[in-house]
Design an enzyme around this catalytic site. Sequence first.
Site, PDB file in Angstrom:
ATOM      1  N   TYR A  56       0.830  -1.221   0.000  1.00 47.47           N
ATOM      2  CA  TYR A  56       0.000   0.000   0.000  1.00 47.47           C
ATOM      3  C   TYR A  56       0.861   1.266   0.000  1.00 47.47           C
ATOM      4  O   TYR A  56       0.346   2.364  -0.169  1.00 47.47           O
ATOM      5  CB  TYR A  56      -0.942   0.036   1.225  1.00 47.47           C
ATOM      6  CG  TYR A  56      -1.886  -1.129   1.372  1.00 47.47           C
ATOM      7  CD1 TYR A  56      -2.103  -2.039   0.334  1.00 47.47           C
ATOM      8  CD2 TYR A  56      -2.576  -1.347   2.566  1.00 47.47           C
ATOM      9  CE1 TYR A  56      -2.956  -3.120   0.492  1.00 47.47           C
ATOM     10  CE2 TYR A  56      -3.443  -2.419   2.720  1.00 47.47           C
ATOM     11  CZ  TYR A  56      -3.622  -3.305   1.685  1.00 47.47           C
ATOM     12  OH  TYR A  56      -4.478  -4.376   1.847  1.00 47.47           O
ATOM     13  N   LEU A 194     -17.388  -4.053   3.129  1.00 43.79           N
ATOM     14  CA  LEU A 194     -18.588  -3.364   2.624  1.00 43.79           C
ATOM     15  C   LEU A 194     -18.779  -3.653   1.132  1.00 43.79           C
ATOM     16  O   LEU A 194     -19.617  -3.022   0.476  1.00 43.79           O
ATOM     17  CB  LEU A 194     -18.457  -1.849   2.836  1.00 43.79           C
ATOM     18  CG  LEU A 194     -18.155  -1.396   4.276  1.00 43.79           C
ATOM     19  CD1 LEU A 194     -17.861   0.107   4.313  1.00 43.79           C
ATOM     20  CD2 LEU A 194     -19.317  -1.743   5.207  1.00 43.79           C
ATOM     21  N   ILE A 232     -12.238  -4.877   8.695  1.00 48.92           N
ATOM     22  CA  ILE A 232     -11.310  -3.737   8.586  1.00 48.92           C
ATOM     23  C   ILE A 232     -11.794  -2.762   7.512  1.00 48.92           C
ATOM     24  O   ILE A 232     -11.117  -2.539   6.509  1.00 48.92           O
ATOM     25  CB  ILE A 232      -9.873  -4.233   8.273  1.00 48.92           C
ATOM     26  CG1 ILE A 232      -9.906  -5.338   7.186  1.00 48.92           C
ATOM     27  CG2 ILE A 232      -9.186  -4.731   9.534  1.00 48.92           C
ATOM     28  CD1 ILE A 232      -8.522  -5.713   6.651  1.00 48.92           C
ATOM     29  N   LYS A 234     -12.481   0.494   5.321  1.00 44.73           N
ATOM     30  CA  LYS A 234     -11.674   1.693   5.032  1.00 44.73           C
ATOM     31  C   LYS A 234     -12.597   2.871   4.773  1.00 44.73           C
ATOM     32  O   LYS A 234     -13.591   2.745   4.046  1.00 44.73           O
ATOM     33  CB  LYS A 234     -10.792   1.425   3.804  1.00 44.73           C
ATOM     34  CG  LYS A 234     -10.075   2.657   3.241  1.00 44.73           C
ATOM     35  CD  LYS A 234     -10.792   3.266   2.050  1.00 44.73           C
ATOM     36  CE  LYS A 234     -10.171   4.589   1.627  1.00 44.73           C
ATOM     37  NZ  LYS A 234     -10.977   5.256   0.565  1.00 44.73           N
ATOM     38  N   SER A 235     -12.286   4.008   5.351  1.00 49.16           N
ATOM     39  CA  SER A 235     -12.920   5.255   4.917  1.00 49.16           C
ATOM     40  C   SER A 235     -11.932   6.387   5.095  1.00 49.16           C
ATOM     41  O   SER A 235     -11.267   6.481   6.120  1.00 49.16           O
ATOM     42  CB  SER A 235     -14.183   5.561   5.708  1.00 49.16           C
ATOM     43  OG  SER A 235     -14.703   6.788   5.214  1.00 49.16           O
ATOM     44  N   ARG A 240     -17.639   9.072   8.112  1.00 46.72           N
ATOM     45  CA  ARG A 240     -17.907   7.662   7.791  1.00 46.72           C
ATOM     46  C   ARG A 240     -17.061   6.721   8.648  1.00 46.72           C
ATOM     47  O   ARG A 240     -17.511   5.642   9.022  1.00 46.72           O
ATOM     48  CB  ARG A 240     -17.699   7.399   6.293  1.00 46.72           C
ATOM     49  CG  ARG A 240     -18.848   7.935   5.435  1.00 46.72           C
ATOM     50  CD  ARG A 240     -18.807   7.401   4.017  1.00 46.72           C
ATOM     51  NE  ARG A 240     -17.724   7.952   3.232  1.00 46.72           N
ATOM     52  CZ  ARG A 240     -17.756   9.124   2.580  1.00 46.72           C
ATOM     53  NH1 ARG A 240     -18.833   9.864   2.622  1.00 46.72           N
ATOM     54  NH2 ARG A 240     -16.715   9.543   1.890  1.00 46.72           N
ATOM     55  N   ASN A 244     -18.773   3.875  10.894  1.00 44.12           N
ATOM     56  CA  ASN A 244     -18.434   2.447  10.827  1.00 44.12           C
ATOM     57  C   ASN A 244     -18.113   1.876  12.213  1.00 44.12           C
ATOM     58  O   ASN A 244     -18.483   0.745  12.535  1.00 44.12           O
ATOM     59  CB  ASN A 244     -17.264   2.239   9.864  1.00 44.12           C
ATOM     60  CG  ASN A 244     -17.647   2.577   8.425  1.00 44.12           C
ATOM     61  OD1 ASN A 244     -18.837   2.715   8.104  1.00 44.12           O
ATOM     62  ND2 ASN A 244     -16.660   2.741   7.558  1.00 44.12           N
TER      63      ASN A 244
HETATM   64  N1  NAP Z   1      -5.499  -8.649   1.875  1.00 44.50           N
HETATM   65  C1  NAP Z   1      -5.918  -8.128   0.748  1.00 44.50           C
HETATM   66  O1  NAP Z   1      -5.602  -8.606  -0.363  1.00 44.50           O
HETATM   67  C2  NAP Z   1      -6.832  -6.927   0.784  1.00 44.50           C
HETATM   68  C3  NAP Z   1      -7.520  -6.530  -0.375  1.00 44.50           C
HETATM   69  C4  NAP Z   1      -8.377  -5.417  -0.281  1.00 44.50           C
HETATM   70  C5  NAP Z   1      -8.527  -4.766   0.924  1.00 44.50           C
HETATM   71  N2  NAP Z   1      -7.818  -5.173   2.031  1.00 44.50           N
HETATM   72  C6  NAP Z   1      -7.940  -4.473   3.333  1.00 44.50           C
HETATM   73  O2  NAP Z   1      -9.327  -4.296   3.645  1.00 44.50           O
HETATM   74  C7  NAP Z   1      -9.579  -2.910   3.845  1.00 44.50           C
HETATM   75  C8  NAP Z   1     -10.993  -2.552   3.443  1.00 44.50           C
HETATM   76  O3  NAP Z   1     -11.276  -2.982   2.135  1.00 44.50           O
HETATM   77  P1  NAP Z   1     -11.614  -2.002   0.928  1.00 44.50           P
HETATM   78  O4  NAP Z   1     -10.993  -0.684   1.167  1.00 44.50           O
HETATM   79  O5  NAP Z   1     -11.265  -2.739  -0.328  1.00 44.50           O
HETATM   80  O6  NAP Z   1     -13.206  -1.930   0.931  1.00 44.50           O
HETATM   81  P2  NAP Z   1     -14.376  -1.552   1.972  1.00 44.50           P
HETATM   82  O7  NAP Z   1     -13.828  -1.215   3.309  1.00 44.50           O
HETATM   83  O8  NAP Z   1     -15.390  -2.620   1.841  1.00 44.50           O
HETATM   84  O9  NAP Z   1     -15.011  -0.267   1.307  1.00 44.50           O
HETATM   85  C9  NAP Z   1     -14.329   0.956   1.212  1.00 44.50           C
HETATM   86  C10 NAP Z   1     -15.175   1.879   0.334  1.00 44.50           C
HETATM   87  O10 NAP Z   1     -16.432   2.094   0.959  1.00 44.50           O
HETATM   88  C11 NAP Z   1     -16.603   3.485   1.219  1.00 44.50           C
HETATM   89  N3  NAP Z   1     -17.186   3.601   2.558  1.00 44.50           N
HETATM   90  C12 NAP Z   1     -16.573   3.345   3.750  1.00 44.50           C
HETATM   91  N4  NAP Z   1     -17.433   3.536   4.766  1.00 44.50           N
HETATM   92  C13 NAP Z   1     -18.610   3.914   4.212  1.00 44.50           C
HETATM   93  C14 NAP Z   1     -19.860   4.265   4.763  1.00 44.50           C
HETATM   94  N5  NAP Z   1     -20.065   4.248   6.082  1.00 44.50           N
HETATM   95  N6  NAP Z   1     -20.850   4.622   3.912  1.00 44.50           N
HETATM   96  C15 NAP Z   1     -20.639   4.646   2.577  1.00 44.50           C
HETATM   97  N7  NAP Z   1     -19.480   4.327   1.991  1.00 44.50           N
HETATM   98  C16 NAP Z   1     -18.456   3.962   2.812  1.00 44.50           C
HETATM   99  C17 NAP Z   1     -15.223   4.101   1.153  1.00 44.50           C
HETATM  100  O11 NAP Z   1     -15.289   5.431   0.694  1.00 44.50           O
HETATM  101  P3  NAP Z   1     -14.663   6.665   1.551  1.00 44.50           P
HETATM  102  O12 NAP Z   1     -13.225   6.337   1.815  1.00 44.50           O
HETATM  103  O13 NAP Z   1     -14.854   7.837   0.647  1.00 44.50           O
HETATM  104  O14 NAP Z   1     -15.485   6.756   2.810  1.00 44.50           O
HETATM  105  C18 NAP Z   1     -14.541   3.214   0.109  1.00 44.50           C
HETATM  106  O15 NAP Z   1     -14.893   3.646  -1.198  1.00 44.50           O
HETATM  107  C19 NAP Z   1      -8.493  -2.222   3.012  1.00 44.50           C
HETATM  108  O16 NAP Z   1      -8.326  -0.866   3.338  1.00 44.50           O
HETATM  109  C20 NAP Z   1      -7.305  -3.093   3.321  1.00 44.50           C
HETATM  110  O17 NAP Z   1      -6.772  -2.749   4.591  1.00 44.50           O
HETATM  111  C21 NAP Z   1      -6.996  -6.248   1.974  1.00 44.50           C
END
Ligand code: NAP
Length: 281
Positions: A56, A194, A232, A234-235, A240, A244
């Site tokens: 990252y 999410l 985990i 992300k926002s 937000r 969460n």
């Molecule tokens: N091990 C792996 O291969 C792998 C792969 C992917 C992810 N990850 C980990 O998992 C974490 C989370 O996954 P992710 O970032 O892919 O997806 P996520 O947490 O499912 O979704 C993040 C998205 O949702 C939005 N969001 C967050 N809270 C919200 C809310 N309350 N209402 C509306 N929209 C909301 C965020 O926008 P805003 O930021 O604008 O709020 C962002 O666009 C990553 O940050 C990383 O640490 C690991």
Amino acid sequence: MSNIRETPIPTVTLNNGVQIPQLGFGVFQVPAEETQRIVEDALEAGYRHIDTAAAYRNESGVGAAIAASGIPREEIFVTTKLRNGEQGAALEAFRSSRKALGVDYVDLYLIHWPVPSQGLYTAAWKVMEKLYAGDEVRAIGVSNFLSEHLDTLLQASDIVPAVNQIEIHPTFQQRDLAARSRSLGIAVEAYSPLGQGADLGAAAVQSLAARHGGTPAQVVLAWHLAQGTIVIPKSADGARMRENLGAAALSLTPAEVGEITALEAGARAGADPAVAAHSQL
Ligand SMILES: NC(=O)c1ccc[n+]([C@@H]2O[C@H](COP(=O)([O-])OP(=O)(O)OC[C@H]3O[C@@H](n4cnc5c(N)ncnc54)[C@H](OP(=O)(O)O)[C@@H]3O)[C@@H](O)[C@H]2O)c1
């Protein structure tokens, strides 16, 4: 719903006794130059578990935020991950991550992807087992490991991974893999919990949010928490990230959990670990 600050974040006890806050904060796609500010906001909001990765390119921002927060190091759970391209040099990669984070120890170190085409993850795990015997890491685990990768790893190793971090959200649940991981004593951690925001518009999610006086994101996160899954989200947005965190105050009945479970649609958002090689990671 009760006040966010009044609701403690539950912890999950890993297979080596280490406790991990069940609701953490992910920083994938958080730009390096904004990471310190965003992670400081997350710590101020109440998060005590941060999930980053060497890939990252924002570990130093995470470390700067931890240092600036004044929160004792032992109160923050820090996860980072071994890059695919460094599976052949895991010790050096770990030390570089630890240095970038500016910490004496990492709480959880994960193999980011198995990359079966490289044939290196078992060798990397052997190095991580040696690291685990020292005092620089409290727990070691894997990410994106399918059942066949877990089998290969377990046949060749002494230590059962503490965690398998995999893509899980209502429209892509990997229930067999989660159950298999749990049956081996491996805690399940949901990434993209999410569905990267895509699962929040589902009618069942919206109606449960209205019924509970919460938000769609809180309902989806509460669904994960009710199943013992570590999450985990992300926002980058302060409101937000607080929203969460409020999921810990929302409890769903078993029937309501079932309404969300019924949303399974095979809708993978990320890559397929059976073939993903991600040389850029
Ligand atoms: N091990 C792996 O291969 C792998 C792969 C992917 C992810 N990850 C980990 O998992 C974490 C989370 O996954 P992710 O970032 O892919 O997806 P996520 O947490 O499912 O979704 C993040 C998205 O949702 C939005 N969001 C967050 N809270 C919200 C809310 N309350 N209402 C509306 N929209 C909301 C965020 O926008 P805003 O930021 O604008 O709020 C962002 O666009 C990553 O940050 C990383 O640490 C690991």
